[in-house]
Design a protein around this motif. Sequence first.
Motif, PDB file in Angstrom:
ATOM      1  N   LEU A  25       0.822  -1.203   0.000  1.00 60.42           N
ATOM      2  CA  LEU A  25       0.000   0.000   0.000  1.00 60.42           C
ATOM      3  C   LEU A  25       0.860   1.259   0.000  1.00 60.42           C
ATOM      4  O   LEU A  25       0.568   2.229  -0.704  1.00 60.42           O
ATOM      5  CB  LEU A  25      -0.947   0.003   1.201  1.00 60.42           C
ATOM      6  N   PHE A  26       1.924   1.268   0.803  1.00 60.95           N
ATOM      7  CA  PHE A  26       2.828   2.422   0.826  1.00 60.95           C
ATOM      8  C   PHE A  26       3.443   2.658  -0.551  1.00 60.95           C
ATOM      9  O   PHE A  26       3.492   3.777  -1.044  1.00 60.95           O
ATOM     10  CB  PHE A  26       3.942   2.230   1.852  1.00 60.95           C
ATOM     11  N   THR A  71       2.389   1.641  -3.519  1.00 59.71           N
ATOM     12  CA  THR A  71       1.382   1.997  -4.510  1.00 59.71           C
ATOM     13  C   THR A  71       0.970   3.456  -4.381  1.00 59.71           C
ATOM     14  O   THR A  71       0.878   4.168  -5.381  1.00 59.71           O
ATOM     15  CB  THR A  71       0.148   1.094  -4.367  1.00 59.71           C
ATOM     16  N   THR A  72       0.719   3.914  -3.156  1.00 61.08           N
ATOM     17  CA  THR A  72       0.311   5.306  -2.985  1.00 61.08           C
ATOM     18  C   THR A  72       1.434   6.260  -3.372  1.00 61.08           C
ATOM     19  O   THR A  72       1.187   7.317  -3.942  1.00 61.08           O
ATOM     20  CB  THR A  72      -0.124   5.582  -1.537  1.00 61.08           C
ATOM     21  N   ARG A  73       2.664   5.893  -3.111  1.00 60.85           N
ATOM     22  CA  ARG A  73       3.800   6.741  -3.505  1.00 60.85           C
ATOM     23  C   ARG A  73       3.904   6.809  -5.026  1.00 60.85           C
ATOM     24  O   ARG A  73       4.169   7.874  -5.587  1.00 60.85           O
ATOM     25  CB  ARG A  73       5.090   6.186  -2.899  1.00 60.85           C
ATOM     26  N   VAL A 116       1.442   6.494  -7.164  1.00 61.42           N
ATOM     27  CA  VAL A 116       0.332   7.317  -7.655  1.00 61.42           C
ATOM     28  C   VAL A 116       0.646   8.789  -7.458  1.00 61.42           C
ATOM     29  O   VAL A 116       0.394   9.612  -8.342  1.00 61.42           O
ATOM     30  CB  VAL A 116      -0.990   6.922  -6.948  1.00 61.42           C
ATOM     31  N   GLU A 117       1.223   9.159  -6.314  1.00 61.48           N
ATOM     32  CA  GLU A 117       1.593  10.554  -6.076  1.00 61.48           C
ATOM     33  C   GLU A 117       2.611  11.026  -7.098  1.00 61.48           C
ATOM     34  O   GLU A 117       2.540  12.140  -7.601  1.00 61.48           O
ATOM     35  CB  GLU A 117       2.178  10.726  -4.678  1.00 61.48           C
ATOM     36  N   ARG A 118       3.570  10.190  -7.432  1.00 67.70           N
ATOM     37  CA  ARG A 118       4.594  10.586  -8.397  1.00 67.70           C
ATOM     38  C   ARG A 118       4.011  10.727  -9.804  1.00 67.70           C
ATOM     39  O   ARG A 118       4.449  11.564 -10.566  1.00 67.70           O
ATOM     40  CB  ARG A 118       5.733   9.585  -8.404  1.00 67.70           C
ATOM     41  N   ARG A 119       3.034   9.896 -10.144  1.00 67.01           N
ATOM     42  CA  ARG A 119       2.417  10.001 -11.467  1.00 67.01           C
ATOM     43  C   ARG A 119       1.624  11.291 -11.594  1.00 67.01           C
ATOM     44  O   ARG A 119       1.505  11.849 -12.668  1.00 67.01           O
ATOM     45  CB  ARG A 119       1.516   8.809 -11.747  1.00 67.01           C
ATOM     46  N   ARG A 120       1.069  11.766 -10.499  1.00 70.76           N
ATOM     47  CA  ARG A 120       0.322  13.017 -10.528  1.00 70.76           C
ATOM     48  C   ARG A 120       1.256  14.212 -10.649  1.00 70.76           C
ATOM     49  O   ARG A 120       0.832  15.278 -11.042  1.00 70.76           O
ATOM     50  CB  ARG A 120      -0.511  13.171  -9.260  1.00 70.76           C
ATOM     51  N   ARG A 160       5.987  17.791  -2.570  1.00 69.57           N
ATOM     52  CA  ARG A 160       5.592  17.845  -1.169  1.00 69.57           C
ATOM     53  C   ARG A 160       4.990  19.215  -0.831  1.00 69.57           C
ATOM     54  O   ARG A 160       4.000  19.323  -0.113  1.00 69.57           O
ATOM     55  CB  ARG A 160       6.812  17.558  -0.291  1.00 69.57           C
ATOM     56  N   ARG A 219       1.460  19.496  -2.194  1.00 66.71           N
ATOM     57  CA  ARG A 219       0.484  18.765  -1.372  1.00 66.71           C
ATOM     58  C   ARG A 219       0.153  19.540  -0.110  1.00 66.71           C
ATOM     59  O   ARG A 219      -1.002  19.582   0.317  1.00 66.71           O
ATOM     60  CB  ARG A 219       1.025  17.379  -1.036  1.00 66.71           C
TER      61      ARG A 219
END
Length: 152
Positions: free
Chosen positions: A74-75, A77-79, A81-85, A89, A92
């Motif tokens: 989960l960590f 995957t969420t990281r 997704v954040e990088r693809r967006r 920091r 956000r």
Amino acid sequence: MIAETMCSAASAAGLGIAAVTAYRKRFLAAARIAAYSLVPIGLVLTGVVEWVAGIAFEPSVWVGFVLLGAAWLLFVTTRAVERRRGLTREERKAARRGGENDRIAPAASAPRPAATGQRPGARPGAKPGETGKAEPGDDFSDIEAILKKHGL
């Protein structure tokens, strides 16, 4: 019980190999082999082998490993997704404060060809009428100059 016996046998075999190596006058290698062969018996005497054997066959331990793996997944995957967006920091933090309009787009800081008066296909530093395409005879002129420079 079986694990302790296997570790003791591995240590005894390693010490035998170290003795043969020392007999062949390779004392440094023999000392290194002896050091490695003392590790299993040391683990048996400290109780580490018994502890590892005890937790290896516990179902709750394996469920714990599965949960740790799921958390790690989960960590990651969420990281990703954040990088693809493309959010940094600071962006956000600004979004959390409600300053969504403060976000600076990464492409806004780079100059665009239209802003410099050039067309998208033009070379940098080219005259306004020229395009970025080279003439058919100019394709290999740079390569020929390099080859002549090196005497080839």
